[in-house]
Design an enzyme around this catalytic site. Structure first.
Site, PDB file in Angstrom:
ATOM      1  N   CYS A 334       1.076   6.692   2.585  1.00 34.95           N
ATOM      2  CA  CYS A 334       1.391   5.416   3.232  1.00 34.95           C
ATOM      3  C   CYS A 334       1.299   4.276   2.205  1.00 34.95           C
ATOM      4  O   CYS A 334       2.095   4.218   1.288  1.00 34.95           O
ATOM      5  CB  CYS A 334       0.501   5.194   4.444  1.00 34.95           C
ATOM      6  N   HIS A 422       0.424  10.258   7.623  1.00 39.05           N
ATOM      7  CA  HIS A 422      -1.007  10.502   7.643  1.00 39.05           C
ATOM      8  C   HIS A 422      -1.268  11.857   8.314  1.00 39.05           C
ATOM      9  O   HIS A 422      -0.525  12.286   9.193  1.00 39.05           O
ATOM     10  CB  HIS A 422      -1.725   9.417   8.449  1.00 39.05           C
TER      11      HIS A 422
END
Length: 493
Positions: A334, A422
Site C-alpha cells: 500500500c 493488505h
C-alpha cells in the site's frame, strides 16, 4: 440487554486480550456473542461487509474479536474509527465509511454525532445477540474528557453495563492504578465498576494474594482473576505500541527488515512472516538495520508523503535502493508500495497540503495520485502461480507504466514487488510462492488461519483457567451488583 464493558487502567493494559478471551469463552458456552468498541483510535484496520453487503472499514482488533466470538464482523462492532494523520487531527470512519476529520480543538463538540451513532450501533447489537462484550479505550478515569465520553463510562451509563477494570501488573503500580481508576470516577460511574482483572503476572501467585485481598477490602469490589504472562499468545493488535514484541524467535536463517514508519498502518501484514521458522522479522529505523537484511518490507502508512520525507531524512531511501540494486528483494505494501514508485501526488490535499508532490524511490515505474474517494475492497486473484486474496484500504490511484508488470493490485519489476493488497501474506499458498521466489525458502507447512485460531483457543483456555469466567458471564447477564461502595481517600466510605 446483556453486556459487559472491559475497561483498563491505561492504554495497552490488556483490554483487547481480555475482551477477545471472553468472546471465545462465552461463545463456548453456546451464547451468541458480539464484540464492540465504540471508538478506536488506530491505523490498523480491516475491511468487512455490512449487512447491506457494502464494504466497510473497522478496527483490526474488533475483526479478530468477531472471529473469536464466532460472529460475522460488521461495522456496528466498531462504529467509530479514528485514524491519526497528525498529532492533532484524525480521519474519521463512521459506520465503516469515511466521514471527514476531527481535531483536538473540537474534541468534545465535534464528536456528539459520533456518540449518537456509536450508542445506536451498540443498541442494535444488543437486540440481535445474547451478550455484547464491549472494550473501552485508554482509561475511564480520563476526567478531563469525561463530559464527552461515549466509549468508557459514557457507554456504561448509556447501556447500564457492569464494568471490569484490567490492569497490567508488568508495568508496576497496578494496585494504585486500579484503586485510583475507581476513586477518580463520580459516584454514578463508580456504581457500575464491579471489579478487576490483573494481567501479565509473572512469578508466585501466593506473593500477590495479600495485595489482591487488600484491594478487594479497600474498594469493596472483587478481583475476578489474574492472567499470567504468556508471550506466545499475542494477537493482531490495534496499535503500534509493541512492535518489537512481534519479532520472530528461534533458529531463523533469513532476516526480514520491516521499516518502522512513524505513521505505520496495518503492520499486521507481516505477522504471517513472523510465524515462518526460517525467518527473523525485525523492525528497522535506520540504514544499518537494513544492511544484512535478506528481504526489506515497506509497510502501509497513514501518510505516504510525510513518511516518505521521514525515510529520506534518515537515509533509509538510499539504503532501500542500494538493497534492491544488490539484487535483494524489496516488498512494498500500500503506502510502502507507493513510495517505491516514480511520483506521489496529492492534488486535492487528501493526506497533505493540496498540490503536494514528491519523487518516489524510482524502483517501480508507477505513479500515485491521491483521490478524495476511499477505496475499500476485498479482492481475489492470483500471483506467482498461486491463488491470492487480501483487502484494500486507500485513497491512492495507481498508474503502472511500461517498465513494470501488474502484481496484486500493484506492480513488479525484477526483485522489487509492490501490492495494494493488505493481508495477502496471510494466504498460505501465496506466501509460500512469494518466499520461494524471493528467498528460495522451502514450504514450511505453516497455516496462518490455523495459527490464529490456535492463539484464540489458547487465550480462551488461559482465561478459563485463571479467571472466573462463569462469574463474568453472570455479571454480563445480571448487571453490576447493587449498593457498591463509593471510594474516598483511604478506602471504602
Amino acid at each position: 440487554m446483556s453486556g459487559l464493558l472491559v475497561a483498563g487502567t491505561t492504554s495497552d493494559a490488556g483490554k483487547s486480550v481480555v475482551t477477545t478471551a471472553l468472546c471465545r469463552a462465552f461463545a463456548r458456552r453456546g451464547l451468541r456473542v458480539a464484540p464492540y468498541k465504540a471508538q478506536n483510535m488506530s491505523n490498523n484496520s480491516m475491511v468487512c461487509r455490512g449487512r447491506d453487503g457494502v464494504t466497510a472499514e473497522i478496527g483490526r482488533a474488533q475483526w479478530v474479536q468477531a472471529v473469536a466470538a464466532r460472529a460475522v464482523p460488521e461495522p456496528e462492532m466498531n462504529p467509530v474509527l479514528l485514524k491519526p494523520g497528525t498529532d492533532r487531527r484524525s480521519h474519521v470512519v463512521l459506520m465503516g465509511q469515511p466521514a471527514g476529520d476531527v481535531s483536538s480543538a473540537d474534541w468534545e463538540t465535534g464528536r456528539r454525532h459520533l456518540a449518537e451513532a456509536a450508542h445506536a450501533a451498540f443498541d442494535d447489537l444488543a437486540a440481535r445477540y445474547d451478550v455484547v462484550v464491549a472494550e473501552g479505550a485508554g482509561s475511564p478515569a480520563e476526567i478531563n474528557l469525561r463530559a464527552g465520553d461515549y466509549v468508557n463510562m459514557g457507554l456504561a451509563r448509556h447501556a447500564r453495563l457492569p464494568v471490569v477494570v484490567v490492569g497490567d501488573i508488568d508495568r508496576g503500580g497496578v494496585f494504585a492504578s486500579m484503586y485510583g481508576t475507581v476513586g477518580l470516577l463520580e459516584p454514578a460511574d463508580q456504581a457500575l465498576v464491579a471489579g478487576f482483572v490483573v494481567n501479565k503476572f509473572r512469578g508466585d501467585a501466593g506473593l500477590l494474594r495479600p495485595g489482591l485481598e487488600d484491594l478487594e477490602r479497600l474498594t469493596g469490589r472483587r478481583v475476578f482473576g489474574v492472567l499470567p504472562w504468556d508471550p506466545g499468545l499475542w494477537l493482531d493488535s490495534e496499535d503500534a505500541l509493541d512492535l518489537e514484541g512481534r519479532r520472530a524467535r528461534g533458529d531463523a536463517v533469513r532476516r526480514v527488515a520491516v521499516v518502522r514508519l512513524p505513521r505505520v498502518s496495518n503492520f499486521t501484514d507481516v505477522d504471517a512472516l513472523g510465524l515462518e521458522p526460517d525467518l527473523d522479522v525485525v523492525f528497522a529505523s535506520g540504514p544499518r538495520d537494513l544492511s544484512d537484511a535478506d528481504l526489506v518490507v515497506l509497510p502501509g502508512t497513514r501518510s505516504t508523503l510525510a513518511d516518505l520525507a521521514w525515510l529520506r531524512s534518515r537515509g533509509l531511501d538510499r539504503a532501500v535502493v542500494e538493497h534492491a540494486r544488490r539484487g535483494r528483494p524489496v516488498l512494498g505494501i500500500c503506502g510502502g508500495f507507493q513510495m517505491l514508485g516514480r511520483v506521489v501526488a496529492d492534488p486535492d490535499g487528501v493526506e497533505a497540503e493540496p498540490g503536494a508532490r514528491a519523487e518516489g524511490l524510482g524502483l517501480l515505474d508507477v505513479r500515485t495520485d491521491f483521490a478524495v474517494e476511499k477505496t475499500l475492497r476485498l479482492p481475489e486473484g492470483s500471483a506467482l502461480g498461486a491463488p491470492a486474496s487480501g483487502y484494500e484500504i486507500h485513497h491512492g490511484r495507481i498508474t503502472v507504466g511500461d517498465g513494470a508488470v501488474e502484481f496484486l493490485g500493484g506492480a513488479r519489476a525484477g526483485n522489487v514487488f509492490g501490492t495494494m493488497w493488505h493481508g495477502s501474506l496471510e494466504g498460505d499458498a501465496f506466501r509460500r510462492a512469494f518466499l520461494a521466489e524471493t528467498l528460495g525458502c522451502a514450504p514450511s507447512g505453516v497455516r496462518f488461519a490455523a495459527a490464529r485460531e490456535g492463539r484464540i483457543e489458547g487465550l480462551a483456555d488461559l482465561a478459563e483457567k485463571h479467571l472466573d469466567v462463569d462469574a463474568l458471564a453472570g455479571l454480563a447477564r445480571d448487571g453490576a451488583p447493587g449498593a457498591l461502595p463509593v471510594l474516598a481517600p483511604g478506602g471504602v466510605r
